[in-house]
Design an enzyme around this catalytic site. Structure first.
Site, PDB file in Angstrom:
ATOM      1  N   HIS A 219      27.176  62.986  16.191  1.00  0.00           N
ATOM      2  CA  HIS A 219      27.782  64.193  15.645  1.00  0.00           C
ATOM      3  C   HIS A 219      27.240  65.489  16.255  1.00  0.00           C
ATOM      4  CE1 HIS A 219      30.351  66.704  13.423  1.00  0.00           C
ATOM      5  NE2 HIS A 219      29.303  67.491  13.337  1.00  0.00           N
ATOM      6  N   TYR A 223      28.816  69.180  18.512  1.00  0.00           N
ATOM      7  CA  TYR A 223      28.473  70.610  18.388  1.00  0.00           C
ATOM      8  C   TYR A 223      27.747  71.117  19.618  1.00  0.00           C
ATOM      9  CZ  TYR A 223      30.761  70.871  14.086  1.00  0.00           C
ATOM     10  OH  TYR A 223      31.771  70.879  13.181  1.00  0.00           O
ATOM     11  N   HIS A 371      42.470  64.166  17.208  1.00  0.00           N
ATOM     12  CA  HIS A 371      41.451  65.129  16.761  1.00  0.00           C
ATOM     13  C   HIS A 371      40.508  65.502  17.900  1.00  0.00           C
ATOM     14  CE1 HIS A 371      38.135  66.878  14.497  1.00  0.00           C
ATOM     15  NE2 HIS A 371      37.332  65.929  14.926  1.00  0.00           N
ATOM     16  N   PHE A 372      39.962  64.475  18.565  1.00  0.00           N
ATOM     17  CA  PHE A 372      38.917  64.878  19.521  1.00  0.00           C
ATOM     18  C   PHE A 372      39.473  65.367  20.856  1.00  0.00           C
ATOM     19  CE2 PHE A 372      38.289  60.130  20.167  1.00  0.00           C
ATOM     20  CZ  PHE A 372      38.628  60.071  21.500  1.00  0.00           C
ATOM     21  N   HIS A 373      40.732  65.054  21.139  1.00  0.00           N
ATOM     22  CA  HIS A 373      41.272  65.700  22.342  1.00  0.00           C
ATOM     23  C   HIS A 373      41.498  67.189  22.105  1.00  0.00           C
ATOM     24  CE1 HIS A 373      41.564  61.761  24.136  1.00  0.00           C
ATOM     25  NE2 HIS A 373      41.704  62.392  25.295  1.00  0.00           N
ATOM     26  N   ARG A 434      43.226  53.071  17.819  1.00  0.00           N
ATOM     27  CA  ARG A 434      42.640  53.693  19.009  1.00  0.00           C
ATOM     28  C   ARG A 434      41.988  52.594  19.842  1.00  0.00           C
ATOM     29  NH1 ARG A 434      36.860  56.474  17.279  1.00  0.00           N
ATOM     30  NH2 ARG A 434      36.848  56.963  19.485  1.00  0.00           N
ATOM     31  N   ARG A 435      41.625  52.921  21.075  1.00  0.00           N
ATOM     32  CA  ARG A 435      40.856  52.022  21.939  1.00  0.00           C
ATOM     33  C   ARG A 435      41.488  50.641  22.066  1.00  0.00           C
ATOM     34  NH1 ARG A 435      34.602  53.064  20.139  1.00  0.00           N
ATOM     35  NH2 ARG A 435      34.362  54.869  21.455  1.00  0.00           N
TER      36      ARG A 435
HETATM   37 FE1  HAS Z   1      35.175  65.858  14.759  1.00  0.00          FE
HETATM   38  C1  HAS Z   1      35.417  62.405  14.919  1.00  0.00           C
HETATM   39  C2  HAS Z   1      34.902  65.720  11.374  1.00  0.00           C
HETATM   40  C3  HAS Z   1      34.807  69.276  14.618  1.00  0.00           C
HETATM   41  C4  HAS Z   1      34.789  65.914  18.179  1.00  0.00           C
HETATM   42  N1  HAS Z   1      35.138  64.436  16.269  1.00  0.00           N
HETATM   43  C5  HAS Z   1      35.270  63.075  16.118  1.00  0.00           C
HETATM   44  C6  HAS Z   1      35.181  62.436  17.403  1.00  0.00           C
HETATM   45  C7  HAS Z   1      34.960  63.438  18.322  1.00  0.00           C
HETATM   46  C8  HAS Z   1      34.946  64.686  17.590  1.00  0.00           C
HETATM   47  C9  HAS Z   1      34.748  63.254  19.814  1.00  0.00           C
HETATM   48  O1  HAS Z   1      34.196  63.655   9.286  1.00  0.00           O
HETATM   49  C10 HAS Z   1      35.364  60.958  17.665  1.00  0.00           C
HETATM   50  C11 HAS Z   1      34.093  60.208  17.742  1.00  0.00           C
HETATM   51  C12 HAS Z   1      34.390  58.764  18.009  1.00  0.00           C
HETATM   52  O2  HAS Z   1      34.572  58.392  19.181  1.00  0.00           O
HETATM   53  O3  HAS Z   1      34.519  57.985  17.059  1.00  0.00           O
HETATM   54  N2  HAS Z   1      34.966  67.237  13.271  1.00  0.00           N
HETATM   55  C13 HAS Z   1      34.917  66.970  11.955  1.00  0.00           C
HETATM   56  C14 HAS Z   1      34.850  68.219  11.182  1.00  0.00           C
HETATM   57  C15 HAS Z   1      34.853  69.216  12.103  1.00  0.00           C
HETATM   58  C16 HAS Z   1      34.888  68.597  13.416  1.00  0.00           C
HETATM   59  C17 HAS Z   1      34.796  68.378   9.701  1.00  0.00           C
HETATM   60  N3  HAS Z   1      34.872  67.305  16.131  1.00  0.00           N
HETATM   61  C18 HAS Z   1      34.684  68.638  15.853  1.00  0.00           C
HETATM   62  C19 HAS Z   1      34.386  69.336  17.074  1.00  0.00           C
HETATM   63  C20 HAS Z   1      34.382  68.390  18.084  1.00  0.00           C
HETATM   64  C21 HAS Z   1      34.690  67.127  17.465  1.00  0.00           C
HETATM   65  C22 HAS Z   1      34.100  70.813  17.160  1.00  0.00           C
HETATM   66  C23 HAS Z   1      34.134  68.519  19.537  1.00  0.00           C
HETATM   67  C24 HAS Z   1      33.967  69.618  20.192  1.00  0.00           C
HETATM   68  N4  HAS Z   1      35.197  64.361  13.427  1.00  0.00           N
HETATM   69  C25 HAS Z   1      34.988  64.519  12.079  1.00  0.00           C
HETATM   70  C26 HAS Z   1      34.880  63.188  11.454  1.00  0.00           C
HETATM   71  C27 HAS Z   1      35.023  62.246  12.458  1.00  0.00           C
HETATM   72  C28 HAS Z   1      35.222  63.014  13.674  1.00  0.00           C
HETATM   73  C29 HAS Z   1      34.648  62.888  10.042  1.00  0.00           C
HETATM   74  C30 HAS Z   1      34.972  60.730  12.311  1.00  0.00           C
HETATM   75  C31 HAS Z   1      36.292  60.219  12.032  1.00  0.00           C
HETATM   76  C32 HAS Z   1      36.320  58.709  12.038  1.00  0.00           C
HETATM   77  O4  HAS Z   1      36.777  58.139  11.036  1.00  0.00           O
HETATM   78  O5  HAS Z   1      35.927  58.066  13.027  1.00  0.00           O
HETATM   79  C33 HAS Z   1      34.773  70.687  11.715  1.00  0.00           C
HETATM   80  O6  HAS Z   1      33.488  71.146  11.879  1.00  0.00           O
HETATM   81  C34 HAS Z   1      35.814  71.536  12.279  1.00  0.00           C
HETATM   82  C35 HAS Z   1      35.748  72.938  11.716  1.00  0.00           C
HETATM   83  C36 HAS Z   1      36.751  73.810  12.381  1.00  0.00           C
HETATM   84  C37 HAS Z   1      37.616  74.578  11.748  1.00  0.00           C
HETATM   85  C38 HAS Z   1      38.598  75.410  12.535  1.00  0.00           C
HETATM   86  C39 HAS Z   1      38.330  76.898  12.497  1.00  0.00           C
HETATM   87  C40 HAS Z   1      39.330  77.578  13.360  1.00  0.00           C
HETATM   88  C41 HAS Z   1      39.078  78.306  14.496  1.00  0.00           C
HETATM   89  C42 HAS Z   1      40.234  78.817  15.295  1.00  0.00           C
HETATM   90  C43 HAS Z   1      40.838  80.088  14.758  1.00  0.00           C
HETATM   91  C44 HAS Z   1      42.187  80.255  15.296  1.00  0.00           C
HETATM   92  C45 HAS Z   1      43.282  80.320  14.554  1.00  0.00           C
HETATM   93  C46 HAS Z   1      44.570  80.392  15.211  1.00  0.00           C
HETATM   94  C47 HAS Z   1      43.217  80.362  13.081  1.00  0.00           C
HETATM   95  C48 HAS Z   1      37.684  74.594  10.273  1.00  0.00           C
HETATM   96  C49 HAS Z   1      37.710  78.624  15.006  1.00  0.00           C
HETATM   97  C50 HAS Z   1      45.046  78.964  15.381  1.00  0.00           C
HETATM   98  C51 HAS Z   1      46.151  78.675  14.561  1.00  0.00           C
HETATM   99  C52 HAS Z   1      46.544  77.480  14.165  1.00  0.00           C
HETATM  100  C53 HAS Z   1      47.857  76.965  14.563  1.00  0.00           C
HETATM  101  C54 HAS Z   1      45.770  76.653  13.202  1.00  0.00           C
HETATM  102 CU    CU Z   2      31.161  64.109  13.540  1.00  0.00          CU
END
Ligand code: HAS
Ligand code: CU
Length: 552
Positions: A219, A223, A371-373, A434-435
């Site tokens: 995890h 980050y 999600h991760f892409h 996946r995979r």
């Molecule tokens: Fe994740 C799985 C939960 C962020 C990467 N994540 C993965 C995997 C990767 C990855 C590579 O809780 C797969 C690992 C594997 O091979 O099994 N992730 C989260 C959560 C966040 C999060 C809660 N992930 C990331 C980031 C990554 C990343 C950053 C890479 C850089 N993720 C998970 C969980 C899994 C997971 C579980 C496991 C799932 C499973 O079952 O296997 C958060 O921290 C994200 C918070 C972000 C926000 C967004 C804020 C918005 C911003 C943009 C503003 C722009 C706007 C305009 C509003 C709340 C900064 C855009 C307008 C729109 C159209 C919306």
């Molecule tokens: Cu994670």
């Protein structure tokens, strides 16, 4: 020119790391292109099943682990030297770089020769040759040397500048490296004490123990990719728009939260693993919501910065500032803005993943791939690509080749990722795994079976749409690499920039956020609380080693 002489060794390390990162992007991207088509029924089948799994391993290792890490090394070295105007410890940097590059090449050979078809998570019982695991250990040691050089430089600067605030970009780089140093020791333990003996002696390994320490690392790894991108959003991005970040204090608060909350959440990758008490999984769910907070802060801060820049350009009214921004004109602005939008979408699927019970519906499906892409492939990689348009000329002293085509790079990447990301999220909700080389699976080649599994038939258009998206952003990547390699080797010389690099807001006096040692200590305390509980549970129950399995 004088800066160039002063940072000769550092610049050389940054250049090697940068060029190597692009080579890895090319290699990993190539296999991405082959597999996205191959796994969609009805699309050209470009891989054998064996090549699919070997290629998928290389895709994950080269892109998720190595492309990001080497780009981050180049960025970190460049930012620290230019911003703090101090040299870094040359033996540490050079030694670290040699080990990291050497280890990566050895690991790539192991994968490409079929000795390590273990995917980028490489946990047991999947067995690989000792070459692969030793290469991993060497890479880790190399990164520690580079990390030590960064921490030492920041510490020395703080001693030389008592009472001064650490500049924002350096602060982001420090957070990144500190997270890496906190995250990697248990992984090194698992690789050295478990996987290397497993690969040499076929020694049995306890799968749950290994997975615990992998996700302890896995995890914060994500980050480790994100925080440098956010650093760019807070510093280089506003400068491109001729302004500063809306709130420097909020930016530092976000970095602080990333530092203290990004390690103790790894169990959110193990919700379905048996043998870990649900209460600990709930604790990690809550901490995961905490680590989403700095991203929400970032969303606010970045959009407020954009509004400031739009109003400076004469934008009026509720939405006039949006149209006043340099859309379609500046490839750096366009790339970073697109990256932020992609990350925004993926952030919301992340919060879905983090919810203990909802996770059961999406875990191990293509939803996670979507999600991760969008996070690492969209938010992070597109930020790094757009930053390259500035970094390559500054480091190599050459002007970009084919400037009028640059805007096509972020555009193709954004459109392709958006299509791919949406399609894979949806097909994941339809429970496509996946995979898995799904196009070769029995159910697609047996009409009776396909009819009886009604969800499976519905995957086909989404997998095909995902393939179209994948091809579009692969084109963007190919164009980027073509222009970038042409620039590095053939671009018109413009001389090296001798001036100061002013990317952070002007630093003021030190504040609470500059107590870096204290913040690291708080991070360690939370990690110990969150991980001692499952560790005690697993070790006190006693390990149950299982024989490894050699995938072929
Ligand atoms: Fe994740 C799985 C939960 C962020 C990467 N994540 C993965 C995997 C990767 C990855 C590579 O809780 C797969 C690992 C594997 O091979 O099994 N992730 C989260 C959560 C966040 C999060 C809660 N992930 C990331 C980031 C990554 C990343 C950053 C890479 C850089 N993720 C998970 C969980 C899994 C997971 C579980 C496991 C799932 C499973 O079952 O296997 C958060 O921290 C994200 C918070 C972000 C926000 C967004 C804020 C918005 C911003 C943009 C503003 C722009 C706007 C305009 C509003 C709340 C900064 C855009 C307008 C729109 C159209 C919306
Ligand atoms: Cu994670």
């Amino acid at each position: 020119m004088e800066n160039q002489n002063m940072f000769r060794i550092e610049d050389r390390v940054a250049k090697v790391a940068l060029v190597f990162s692009y080579v890895l992007l090319l290699l990993g991207g190539l296999f991405g292109f082959l597999q996205v088509l191959s796994r969609a029924p009805g699309m050209p089948r470009l891989e054998t099943p064996q090549l699919y799994y070997e290629g998928l391993t290389l895709h994950g290792v080269a892109l998720a682990i190595l492309w990001t890490a080497f780009f981050i090394v180049a960025l970190a070295v460049f930012v620290i030297t230019r911003e703090l105007k101090i040299n870094m410890n040359a033996p540490l940097l050079r030694g670290g770089c040699i080990l990291a590059v050497g280890g990566s090449l050895a690991g790539a050979v192991a994968i490409l020769t079929g000795q390590a078809t273990v995917l980028y998570t490489f946990y047991p019982p999947l067995q690989a040759s000792p070459l692969f695991f030793i290469a991993l250990a060497v890479i880790l040691i190399g990164t520690w040397l580079i990390g030590a050089a960064v921490i030492e430089a920041v510490w020395r600067w703080k001693k030389l500048n008592p009472g001064k605030e650490v500049p924002l970009a350096t602060y982001g780089v420090f957070t990144t490296i500190a997270m890496w140093l906190l995250a990697t020791p248990p992984l090194a333990y698992a690789v050295i004490a478990r996987s290397i003996p497993m690969s040499i002696f076929n020694a049995p390994v306890d799968v749950l123990e290994w997975r615990l320490w992998f996700w302890y690392f896995g995890h914060p790894l994500v980050y480790f990719w994100l925080v440098p991108a956010v650093t760019i959003w807070y510093t280089i991005f506003p400068r491109v728009l001729g302004t500063e970040v809306y709130s420097k204090t909020a930016a530092k608060a976000a970095f602080m939260l990333y530092l203290i909350a990004s390690v103790p959440v790894g169990l959110h990758h193990q919700f379905v693993d048996p043998g870990v008490h649900p209460v600990y999984k709930y604790l990690h769910t809550v901490l995961t919501y905490l680590v989403a907070v700095p991203s929400f802060i970032t969303a606010f801060n970045v959009i407020a910065t954009l509004e400031k820049a739009g109003r400076m350009r004469g934008g009026k009214g509720l939405f006039g500032w949006i149209t006043a921004l340099p859309w379609g004109k500046d490839p750096v602005f366009t790339g970073i803005t697109f990256a932020i939008i992609l990350f925004g979408i993926a952030g919301f699927s992340g919060v879905v993943n983090a919810s203990f019970n909802v996770n059961y519906d999406v875990h191990n499906t293509a939803w996670i791939v979507g999600h991760f892409h969008l996070t690492v492939g969209g938010g992070v990689t597109l930020t790094f690509i757009a930053t390259s348009f500035l970094l390559v000329p500054l480091l190599f002293g050459r002007d970009y080749v084919g400037k009028k085509f640059l805007i096509a790079v972020p555009t193709l990447w954004f459109v392709g990722q958006l299509i791919f990301g949406i399609a894979y999220h949806i097909v994941g909700l339809l429970h496509a795994p996946r995979r898995t080389y799904v196009a070769e699976a029995g159910y697609f080649n047996d009409p009776n079976l396909l009819n009886s599994l009604h969800l499976v038939g519905q995957w086909i258009p989404w997998l095909q749409l995902g393939a179209i998206g994948g091809v579009i952003f692969a084109l963007g990547g190919a164009l980027f690499l073509l222009l970038t390699f042409a620039t590095i080797f053939r671009g018109p010389r413009i001389g090296l920039s001798g001036g100061e690099l002013q990317i952070s807001p002007t630093p003021g006096p030190a504040t609470f956020f500059d107590k870096l040692g204290l913040l690291a200590l708080i991070a360690i305390v939370i990690i110990v609380i969150a991980y001692s509980l499952p560790a005690v549970e697993i070790y006190s129950r006693g390990l149950s080693p299982a024989p490894p399995y050699w995938p072929s």
